[in-house]
Design a protein around this motif. Sequence first.
Motif, PDB file in Angstrom:
ATOM      1  N   LYS A 283     -21.874   0.905 -24.623  1.00 20.54           N
ATOM      2  CA  LYS A 283     -21.048   0.103 -24.075  1.00 20.54           C
ATOM      3  C   LYS A 283     -19.521   0.549 -24.363  1.00 20.54           C
ATOM      4  N   PRO A 284     -19.297   1.442 -23.341  1.00 22.06           N
ATOM      5  CA  PRO A 284     -17.823   2.131 -23.704  1.00 22.06           C
ATOM      6  C   PRO A 284     -16.633   1.131 -23.093  1.00 22.06           C
ATOM      7  N   LYS A 285     -15.308   1.402 -23.566  1.00 25.98           N
ATOM      8  CA  LYS A 285     -14.147   0.545 -22.753  1.00 25.98           C
ATOM      9  C   LYS A 285     -14.065   1.062 -21.480  1.00 25.98           C
ATOM     10  N   ALA A 286     -13.410   0.019 -20.993  1.00 25.92           N
ATOM     11  CA  ALA A 286     -13.252   0.129 -19.489  1.00 25.92           C
ATOM     12  C   ALA A 286     -12.532   1.352 -19.023  1.00 25.92           C
ATOM     13  N   GLY A 287     -12.879   2.188 -18.257  1.00 26.70           N
ATOM     14  CA  GLY A 287     -12.927   3.508 -17.890  1.00 26.70           C
ATOM     15  C   GLY A 287     -13.259   4.765 -18.536  1.00 26.70           C
ATOM     16  N   GLU A 288     -14.099   4.396 -19.619  1.00 26.05           N
ATOM     17  CA  GLU A 288     -14.604   5.499 -20.461  1.00 26.05           C
ATOM     18  C   GLU A 288     -16.209   5.570 -20.020  1.00 26.05           C
ATOM     19  N   VAL A 289     -16.805   6.542 -20.384  1.00 24.30           N
ATOM     20  CA  VAL A 289     -18.238   6.708 -20.213  1.00 24.30           C
ATOM     21  C   VAL A 289     -19.235   6.861 -21.071  1.00 24.30           C
ATOM     22  N   GLY A 290     -20.062   6.013 -21.397  1.00 23.58           N
ATOM     23  CA  GLY A 290     -21.038   6.079 -22.069  1.00 23.58           C
ATOM     24  C   GLY A 290     -22.214   7.157 -21.908  1.00 23.58           C
ATOM     25  N   PRO A 291     -23.305   7.338 -22.790  1.00 22.58           N
ATOM     26  CA  PRO A 291     -24.219   8.025 -22.755  1.00 22.58           C
ATOM     27  C   PRO A 291     -25.154   7.721 -21.495  1.00 22.58           C
ATOM     28  N   GLN A 292     -25.886   8.639 -20.848  1.00 23.25           N
ATOM     29  CA  GLN A 292     -26.477   8.369 -19.564  1.00 23.25           C
ATOM     30  C   GLN A 292     -28.090   7.768 -20.041  1.00 23.25           C
ATOM     31  N   PRO A 293     -28.274   7.070 -19.278  1.00 20.95           N
ATOM     32  CA  PRO A 293     -29.656   6.234 -19.971  1.00 20.95           C
ATOM     33  C   PRO A 293     -30.811   6.830 -19.141  1.00 20.95           C
ATOM     34  N   GLU A 294     -32.114   6.559 -19.628  1.00 26.48           N
ATOM     35  CA  GLU A 294     -33.244   6.931 -18.686  1.00 26.48           C
ATOM     36  C   GLU A 294     -33.133   6.608 -17.384  1.00 26.48           C
ATOM     37  N   TRP A 295     -33.742   7.378 -16.573  1.00 24.69           N
ATOM     38  CA  TRP A 295     -33.388   6.930 -15.232  1.00 24.69           C
ATOM     39  C   TRP A 295     -35.055   7.238 -14.272  1.00 24.69           C
ATOM     40  N   PHE A 296     -35.185   6.462 -13.367  1.00 25.05           N
ATOM     41  CA  PHE A 296     -36.424   6.847 -12.703  1.00 25.05           C
ATOM     42  C   PHE A 296     -36.146   6.403 -11.343  1.00 25.05           C
ATOM     43  N   TYR A 297     -37.294   7.084 -10.385  1.00 27.66           N
ATOM     44  CA  TYR A 297     -37.255   6.648  -8.854  1.00 27.66           C
ATOM     45  C   TYR A 297     -38.389   6.039  -8.461  1.00 27.66           C
ATOM     46  N   LYS A 298     -38.335   4.793  -7.789  1.00 32.52           N
ATOM     47  CA  LYS A 298     -39.567   4.191  -7.351  1.00 32.52           C
ATOM     48  C   LYS A 298     -39.806   4.207  -5.908  1.00 32.52           C
ATOM     49  N   GLY A 299     -38.888   4.760  -4.799  1.00 36.76           N
ATOM     50  CA  GLY A 299     -39.256   4.689  -3.710  1.00 36.76           C
ATOM     51  C   GLY A 299     -38.380   4.343  -2.662  1.00 36.76           C
ATOM     52  N   ASP A 300     -38.390   4.067  -1.466  1.00 37.77           N
ATOM     53  CA  ASP A 300     -37.590   3.698  -0.606  1.00 37.77           C
ATOM     54  C   ASP A 300     -38.073   2.260  -0.200  1.00 37.77           C
ATOM     55  N   GLY A 301     -37.252   1.880   0.717  1.00 39.87           N
ATOM     56  CA  GLY A 301     -37.458   0.510   1.112  1.00 39.87           C
ATOM     57  C   GLY A 301     -39.110  -0.026   1.387  1.00 39.87           C
ATOM     58  N   ASP A 302     -39.935   0.783   1.714  1.00 34.13           N
ATOM     59  CA  ASP A 302     -41.163   0.716   1.977  1.00 34.13           C
ATOM     60  C   ASP A 302     -42.018   0.303   0.871  1.00 34.13           C
ATOM     61  N   CYS A 303     -41.358   0.577  -0.420  1.00 32.47           N
ATOM     62  CA  CYS A 303     -42.210  -0.043  -1.515  1.00 32.47           C
ATOM     63  C   CYS A 303     -41.789  -1.477  -2.018  1.00 32.47           C
ATOM     64  N   VAL A 304     -40.955  -1.956  -1.461  1.00 31.23           N
ATOM     65  CA  VAL A 304     -40.360  -3.519  -1.703  1.00 31.23           C
ATOM     66  C   VAL A 304     -41.417  -4.403  -0.813  1.00 31.23           C
ATOM     67  N   VAL A 305     -41.862  -5.236  -1.746  1.00 29.02           N
ATOM     68  CA  VAL A 305     -42.776  -6.501  -1.309  1.00 29.02           C
ATOM     69  C   VAL A 305     -41.887  -7.730  -1.429  1.00 29.02           C
TER      70      VAL A 305
ATOM     71  N   LEU B 258     -24.409   1.651 -16.765  1.00 29.62           N
ATOM     72  CA  LEU B 258     -25.732   2.044 -15.855  1.00 29.62           C
ATOM     73  C   LEU B 258     -25.359   2.389 -14.383  1.00 29.62           C
ATOM     74  N   GLU B 259     -24.385   1.434 -13.932  1.00 27.95           N
ATOM     75  CA  GLU B 259     -23.882   1.953 -12.503  1.00 27.95           C
ATOM     76  C   GLU B 259     -23.253   3.227 -12.264  1.00 27.95           C
ATOM     77  N   HIS B 260     -22.669   3.634 -13.327  1.00 28.80           N
ATOM     78  CA  HIS B 260     -21.768   4.743 -13.292  1.00 28.80           C
ATOM     79  C   HIS B 260     -22.749   5.775 -13.115  1.00 28.80           C
ATOM     80  N   HIS B 261     -23.686   5.978 -14.204  1.00 30.79           N
ATOM     81  CA  HIS B 261     -24.622   7.112 -14.061  1.00 30.79           C
ATOM     82  C   HIS B 261     -25.539   7.092 -13.120  1.00 30.79           C
TER      83      HIS B 261
END
Length: 330
Positions: free
Chosen positions: A127-149, A261-264
Amino acid sequence: MRLIQCLHEDRLTVAQVMSDAEVRVIAAEEGVYGLARQAIASGRSLASVVEAAATDSRLDYAQIVEERRLLPPLTHPDPAHCLVTGTGLTHLGSADTRSAMHSADKVDESELTDSMRMFRMGVEAGKPKAGEVGPQPEWFYKGDGDCVVAPEVEIPSPAFAQDAGEEPELAGLYVIGDDGSPWRVGYAIGNEFSDHVTERFNYLWLAHSKLRACSFGPELFVGELPAHLEGTSRIVREGRTLWEKPFLTGEANMAHSLANLEHHHFKYRNFRRPGDVHVHFFGTATLSFADKIVVEPGDRYEIDLPALGRPLRNALASESDFGYSAARAL
Protein backbone atom coordinates in the motif's frame (compact mmCIF):
# COMPACT_ATOMS: atom_id res chain seq x y z
CA MET A 1 -25.63 3.61 -7.87
CA ARG A 2 -26.08 -0.03 -8.93
CA LEU A 3 -26.73 -1.19 -12.49
CA ILE A 4 -27.64 -4.47 -14.14
CA GLN A 5 -27.69 -5.77 -17.68
CA CYS A 6 -30.44 -8.13 -18.75
CA LEU A 7 -32.40 -9.39 -21.73
CA HIS A 8 -35.64 -7.49 -22.23
CA GLU A 9 -37.73 -7.99 -25.34
CA ASP A 10 -34.78 -9.99 -26.71
CA ARG A 11 -32.44 -7.01 -26.44
CA LEU A 12 -29.49 -6.17 -24.22
CA THR A 13 -30.94 -3.72 -21.69
CA VAL A 14 -29.36 -1.63 -18.95
CA ALA A 15 -31.34 -0.91 -15.79
CA GLN A 16 -30.68 0.91 -12.55
CA VAL A 17 -31.55 -0.96 -9.37
CA MET A 18 -34.16 1.07 -7.50
CA SER A 19 -35.10 -1.60 -4.93
CA ASP A 20 -35.07 -5.36 -4.45
CA ALA A 21 -38.29 -5.45 -6.48
CA GLU A 22 -37.82 -2.89 -9.24
CA VAL A 23 -35.28 -1.63 -11.76
CA ARG A 24 -35.45 1.46 -14.01
CA VAL A 25 -34.58 1.09 -17.70
CA ILE A 26 -31.67 3.18 -18.96
CA ALA A 27 -31.52 4.05 -22.65
CA ALA A 28 -28.26 2.60 -23.97
CA GLU A 29 -27.42 1.34 -27.47
CA GLU A 30 -24.42 -0.77 -26.43
CA GLY A 31 -25.23 -1.53 -22.84
CA VAL A 32 -23.05 -0.38 -19.95
CA TYR A 33 -20.10 -0.51 -22.34
CA GLY A 34 -21.66 2.17 -24.52
CA LEU A 35 -22.53 4.32 -21.52
CA ALA A 36 -18.95 4.06 -20.24
CA ARG A 37 -17.53 4.99 -23.64
CA GLN A 38 -19.87 7.98 -23.74
CA ALA A 39 -18.75 9.07 -20.27
CA ILE A 40 -15.07 8.81 -21.25
CA ALA A 41 -15.59 10.77 -24.49
CA SER A 42 -17.61 13.52 -22.82
CA GLY A 43 -15.49 13.86 -19.68
CA ARG A 44 -18.51 13.21 -17.46
CA SER A 45 -18.99 10.68 -14.69
CA LEU A 46 -20.75 7.42 -15.51
CA ALA A 47 -23.42 8.25 -12.91
CA SER A 48 -24.30 11.52 -14.68
CA VAL A 49 -24.49 9.80 -18.07
CA VAL A 50 -26.79 7.14 -16.60
CA GLU A 51 -29.06 9.73 -14.99
CA ALA A 52 -29.35 11.61 -18.28
CA ALA A 53 -30.36 8.39 -20.06
CA ALA A 54 -32.92 7.24 -17.47
CA THR A 55 -36.43 6.45 -18.72
CA ASP A 56 -39.79 6.10 -17.00
CA SER A 57 -39.94 2.37 -17.78
CA ARG A 58 -39.75 0.00 -14.82
CA LEU A 59 -39.13 -3.78 -14.80
CA ASP A 60 -39.84 -6.45 -12.21
CA TYR A 61 -36.42 -7.40 -10.81
CA ALA A 62 -37.56 -10.73 -9.34
CA GLN A 63 -39.07 -11.76 -12.67
CA ILE A 64 -35.82 -11.02 -14.50
CA VAL A 65 -33.97 -13.22 -12.01
CA GLU A 66 -36.57 -15.98 -12.08
CA GLU A 67 -36.54 -16.14 -15.87
CA ARG A 68 -32.72 -16.15 -15.87
CA ARG A 69 -32.51 -13.05 -18.06
CA LEU A 70 -29.67 -11.49 -16.09
CA LEU A 71 -26.42 -10.85 -17.96
CA PRO A 72 -22.97 -9.90 -16.65
CA PRO A 73 -23.13 -6.18 -15.75
CA LEU A 74 -20.37 -5.23 -18.23
CA THR A 75 -19.78 -6.93 -21.58
CA HIS A 76 -18.01 -6.11 -24.83
CA PRO A 77 -19.84 -6.52 -28.16
CA ASP A 78 -16.96 -8.83 -29.16
CA PRO A 79 -16.06 -11.26 -26.31
CA ALA A 80 -12.51 -11.53 -27.66
CA HIS A 81 -12.00 -7.90 -26.57
CA CYS A 82 -12.86 -8.67 -22.93
CA LEU A 83 -9.85 -9.89 -20.94
CA VAL A 84 -10.41 -11.72 -17.65
CA THR A 85 -7.49 -11.75 -15.20
CA GLY A 86 -6.79 -11.68 -11.49
CA THR A 87 -4.35 -11.37 -8.63
CA GLY A 88 -3.74 -13.68 -5.67
CA LEU A 89 -2.12 -13.50 -2.23
CA THR A 90 -3.67 -10.05 -1.83
CA HIS A 91 -5.82 -10.45 1.30
CA LEU A 92 -4.77 -10.53 4.92
CA GLY A 93 -6.90 -13.64 5.16
CA SER A 94 -8.04 -15.81 8.00
CA ALA A 95 -6.54 -16.08 11.45
CA ASP A 96 -4.67 -19.17 10.28
CA THR A 97 -3.08 -17.26 7.42
CA ARG A 98 -2.07 -14.43 9.71
CA SER A 99 -0.69 -16.90 12.24
CA ALA A 100 1.37 -18.51 9.52
CA MET A 101 2.60 -15.06 8.52
CA HIS A 102 3.65 -14.27 12.07
CA SER A 103 5.52 -17.55 12.27
CA ALA A 104 7.18 -16.77 8.94
CA ASP A 105 8.57 -13.57 10.41
CA LYS A 106 10.61 -15.68 12.81
CA VAL A 107 12.34 -17.81 10.19
CA ASP A 108 15.15 -17.05 7.80
CA GLU A 109 14.17 -15.58 4.42
CA SER A 110 15.64 -18.64 2.68
CA GLU A 111 13.17 -20.90 4.50
CA LEU A 112 10.07 -19.10 3.24
CA THR A 113 7.99 -20.59 0.43
CA ASP A 114 7.65 -18.47 -2.69
CA SER A 115 3.99 -17.89 -1.81
CA MET A 116 4.74 -16.72 1.71
CA ARG A 117 7.58 -14.52 0.46
CA MET A 118 5.26 -12.82 -2.02
CA PHE A 119 2.54 -12.47 0.61
CA ARG A 120 4.99 -10.82 3.00
CA MET A 121 6.10 -8.37 0.31
CA GLY A 122 2.50 -7.27 -0.03
CA VAL A 123 1.98 -6.92 3.71
CA GLU A 124 5.13 -4.85 4.06
CA ALA A 125 4.85 -2.57 1.02
CA GLY A 126 1.66 -3.29 -0.92
CA LYS A 127 0.00 0.00 0.00
CA PRO A 128 2.43 2.67 -1.20
CA LYS A 129 1.78 6.38 -0.97
CA ALA A 130 -0.06 8.09 -3.84
CA GLY A 131 2.16 8.26 -6.90
CA GLU A 132 4.52 5.56 -5.63
CA VAL A 133 4.65 1.92 -6.71
CA GLY A 134 4.60 -1.10 -4.42
CA PRO A 135 5.63 -4.71 -5.15
CA GLN A 136 3.83 -6.51 -7.94
CA PRO A 137 1.40 -9.24 -6.89
CA GLU A 138 0.84 -12.75 -8.17
CA TRP A 139 -1.04 -12.42 -11.49
CA PHE A 140 -2.98 -14.88 -13.63
CA TYR A 141 -5.04 -15.05 -16.82
CA LYS A 142 -8.45 -16.75 -16.98
CA GLY A 143 -9.56 -16.16 -20.55
CA ASP A 144 -11.56 -13.76 -22.69
CA GLY A 145 -15.24 -12.88 -22.47
CA ASP A 146 -16.27 -16.38 -23.54
CA CYS A 147 -15.23 -17.73 -20.12
CA VAL A 148 -17.74 -15.45 -18.34
CA VAL A 149 -21.01 -17.04 -17.20
CA ALA A 150 -24.05 -14.90 -16.42
CA PRO A 151 -25.49 -14.81 -12.89
CA GLU A 152 -28.03 -17.57 -12.14
CA VAL A 153 -26.55 -19.70 -14.97
CA GLU A 154 -24.55 -22.91 -14.43
CA ILE A 155 -20.77 -22.68 -14.26
CA PRO A 156 -19.26 -25.50 -16.36
CA SER A 157 -16.31 -27.48 -15.03
CA PRO A 158 -14.09 -29.32 -17.56
CA ALA A 159 -14.25 -33.10 -17.65
CA PHE A 160 -10.52 -33.25 -16.77
CA ALA A 161 -10.85 -30.95 -13.73
CA GLN A 162 -9.96 -32.36 -10.33
CA ASP A 163 -11.84 -29.70 -8.36
CA ALA A 164 -14.54 -27.10 -8.94
CA GLY A 165 -13.98 -24.63 -6.14
CA GLU A 166 -15.55 -21.21 -5.69
CA GLU A 167 -13.48 -18.11 -4.97
CA PRO A 168 -15.58 -15.26 -3.53
CA GLU A 169 -13.95 -12.04 -4.64
CA LEU A 170 -14.28 -8.40 -5.46
CA ALA A 171 -13.90 -7.74 -9.19
CA GLY A 172 -12.92 -4.47 -10.85
CA LEU A 173 -14.52 -3.70 -14.24
CA TYR A 174 -12.72 -1.44 -16.72
CA VAL A 175 -12.92 0.09 -20.19
CA ILE A 176 -9.83 1.33 -22.05
CA GLY A 177 -10.15 4.82 -23.54
CA ASP A 178 -9.16 5.76 -27.07
CA ASP A 179 -5.83 7.09 -25.79
CA GLY A 180 -5.00 3.84 -23.99
CA SER A 181 -5.96 5.09 -20.52
CA PRO A 182 -7.77 2.57 -18.26
CA TRP A 183 -11.05 3.74 -16.74
CA ARG A 184 -12.69 1.92 -13.84
CA VAL A 185 -16.40 1.53 -14.56
CA GLY A 186 -17.14 0.04 -11.14
CA TYR A 187 -17.04 -3.11 -9.05
CA ALA A 188 -18.97 -6.35 -8.82
CA ILE A 189 -19.17 -9.51 -6.75
CA GLY A 190 -17.10 -12.24 -8.39
CA ASN A 191 -16.81 -16.01 -8.32
CA GLU A 192 -13.37 -16.56 -9.79
CA PHE A 193 -13.73 -20.39 -9.75
CA SER A 194 -10.59 -22.52 -9.79
CA ASP A 195 -9.21 -26.06 -9.61
CA HIS A 196 -7.55 -26.10 -6.21
CA VAL A 197 -6.48 -29.76 -6.34
CA THR A 198 -4.45 -29.07 -9.48
CA GLU A 199 -2.97 -25.92 -7.94
CA ARG A 200 -2.08 -27.66 -4.69
CA PHE A 201 -0.22 -30.49 -6.42
CA ASN A 202 2.33 -28.06 -7.81
CA TYR A 203 2.16 -24.29 -7.64
CA LEU A 204 3.59 -24.08 -11.16
CA TRP A 205 0.23 -25.49 -12.28
CA LEU A 206 -1.54 -22.37 -11.02
CA ALA A 207 -1.94 -21.15 -14.60
CA HIS A 208 -3.74 -24.38 -15.55
CA SER A 209 -5.97 -24.23 -12.48
CA LYS A 210 -7.21 -20.75 -13.43
CA LEU A 211 -8.22 -21.51 -17.03
CA ARG A 212 -11.83 -22.03 -16.08
CA ALA A 213 -15.18 -20.31 -16.38
CA CYS A 214 -16.12 -17.57 -13.90
CA SER A 215 -19.02 -15.30 -13.05
CA PHE A 216 -19.47 -11.76 -11.75
CA GLY A 217 -22.40 -9.52 -10.90
CA PRO A 218 -25.32 -9.45 -11.00
CA GLU A 219 -24.94 -5.76 -10.13
CA LEU A 220 -22.35 -3.17 -11.07
CA PHE A 221 -21.49 -0.92 -8.13
CA VAL A 222 -20.72 2.62 -9.34
CA GLY A 223 -19.10 5.02 -6.88
CA GLU A 224 -16.71 5.12 -3.94
CA LEU A 225 -16.08 1.59 -2.66
CA PRO A 226 -16.18 1.14 1.14
CA ALA A 227 -12.76 0.18 2.53
CA HIS A 228 -14.29 -2.58 4.67
CA LEU A 229 -16.65 -5.09 3.10
CA GLU A 230 -18.23 -8.08 4.81
CA GLY A 231 -19.80 -10.95 2.93
CA THR A 232 -20.83 -14.58 3.15
CA SER A 233 -19.94 -17.46 0.86
CA ARG A 234 -22.02 -20.64 0.90
CA ILE A 235 -22.57 -23.92 -0.92
CA VAL A 236 -26.18 -25.10 -1.20
CA ARG A 237 -26.97 -28.73 -1.97
CA GLU A 238 -30.53 -29.88 -2.65
CA GLY A 239 -31.94 -26.79 -0.96
CA ARG A 240 -29.83 -27.09 2.19
CA THR A 241 -26.69 -25.18 3.16
CA LEU A 242 -23.77 -27.60 2.94
CA TRP A 243 -21.12 -25.04 3.91
CA GLU A 244 -21.12 -21.37 4.86
CA LYS A 245 -18.43 -18.94 5.94
CA PRO A 246 -18.05 -15.16 6.24
CA PHE A 247 -15.36 -13.34 4.29
CA LEU A 248 -13.83 -9.88 4.32
CA THR A 249 -12.62 -7.81 1.40
CA GLY A 250 -12.00 -4.15 0.55
CA GLU A 251 -8.71 -2.31 1.02
CA ALA A 252 -8.89 -2.41 4.83
CA ASN A 253 -8.65 -6.20 4.61
CA MET A 254 -6.07 -6.41 1.85
CA ALA A 255 -2.29 -6.46 1.78
CA HIS A 256 -2.28 -4.38 -1.42
CA SER A 257 -4.10 -1.19 -2.32
CA LEU A 258 -6.41 -1.41 -5.31
CA ALA A 259 -4.34 1.30 -7.00
CA ASN A 260 -1.21 -0.84 -6.69
CA LEU A 261 -2.97 -3.89 -8.14
CA GLU A 262 -4.37 -1.81 -11.00
CA HIS A 263 -0.98 -0.27 -11.76
CA HIS A 264 0.72 -3.64 -12.08
CA HIS A 265 -1.98 -4.85 -14.46
CA PHE A 266 -2.32 -1.83 -16.69
CA LYS A 267 1.41 -1.05 -16.87
CA TYR A 268 1.55 -3.51 -19.78
CA ARG A 269 0.99 -2.08 -23.24
CA ASN A 270 -1.11 -5.04 -24.42
CA PHE A 271 -3.60 -4.38 -21.59
CA ARG A 272 -4.17 -0.82 -22.76
CA ARG A 273 -5.69 -1.51 -26.16
CA PRO A 274 -8.34 1.15 -26.90
CA GLY A 275 -11.90 -0.06 -26.51
CA ASP A 276 -11.13 -3.25 -24.61
CA VAL A 277 -12.99 -4.36 -21.49
CA HIS A 278 -11.11 -5.81 -18.53
CA VAL A 279 -12.50 -7.88 -15.66
CA HIS A 280 -9.90 -8.15 -12.89
CA PHE A 281 -10.40 -10.28 -9.78
CA PHE A 282 -8.73 -8.90 -6.66
CA GLY A 283 -8.25 -12.13 -4.69
CA THR A 284 -9.90 -14.03 -1.87
CA ALA A 285 -9.24 -15.30 1.64
CA THR A 286 -12.09 -17.81 2.11
CA LEU A 287 -12.51 -21.13 0.29
CA SER A 288 -14.74 -24.13 0.96
CA PHE A 289 -11.85 -26.25 -0.36
CA ALA A 290 -9.83 -25.30 2.72
CA ASP A 291 -12.53 -27.01 4.81
CA LYS A 292 -12.35 -30.17 2.65
CA ILE A 293 -15.64 -29.51 0.87
CA VAL A 294 -16.01 -31.33 -2.46
CA VAL A 295 -18.56 -29.56 -4.67
CA GLU A 296 -20.72 -31.73 -6.93
CA PRO A 297 -22.72 -30.97 -10.10
CA GLY A 298 -26.04 -29.41 -9.10
CA ASP A 299 -24.61 -27.70 -6.01
CA ARG A 300 -25.14 -23.93 -5.98
CA TYR A 301 -22.55 -21.29 -5.13
CA GLU A 302 -23.95 -18.23 -3.36
CA ILE A 303 -21.72 -15.21 -2.75
CA ASP A 304 -23.38 -12.46 -0.77
CA LEU A 305 -21.72 -9.06 -0.42
CA PRO A 306 -24.61 -6.78 0.64
CA ALA A 307 -22.85 -3.49 -0.14
CA LEU A 308 -22.68 -4.54 -3.81
CA GLY A 309 -26.31 -5.60 -4.12
CA ARG A 310 -27.99 -8.88 -4.92
CA PRO A 311 -25.98 -12.09 -4.24
CA LEU A 312 -24.18 -13.83 -7.08
CA ARG A 313 -25.58 -17.34 -7.57
CA ASN A 314 -24.47 -20.08 -9.96
CA ALA A 315 -24.93 -23.84 -9.89
CA LEU A 316 -22.14 -26.22 -10.92
CA ALA A 317 -22.39 -28.20 -14.14
CA SER A 318 -19.91 -30.61 -15.74
CA GLU A 319 -18.75 -30.35 -19.34
CA SER A 320 -18.57 -33.33 -21.63
CA ASP A 321 -15.14 -34.76 -22.41
CA PHE A 322 -13.78 -33.20 -25.61
CA GLY A 323 -11.37 -36.09 -26.01
CA TYR A 324 -7.67 -36.01 -26.85
CA SER A 325 -6.71 -32.50 -27.88
CA ALA A 326 -3.37 -32.69 -29.69
CA ALA A 327 -3.29 -30.83 -32.99
CA ARG A 328 -2.98 -32.67 -36.28
CA ALA A 329 -0.70 -31.63 -39.11
CA LEU A 330 -2.32 -30.09 -42.18
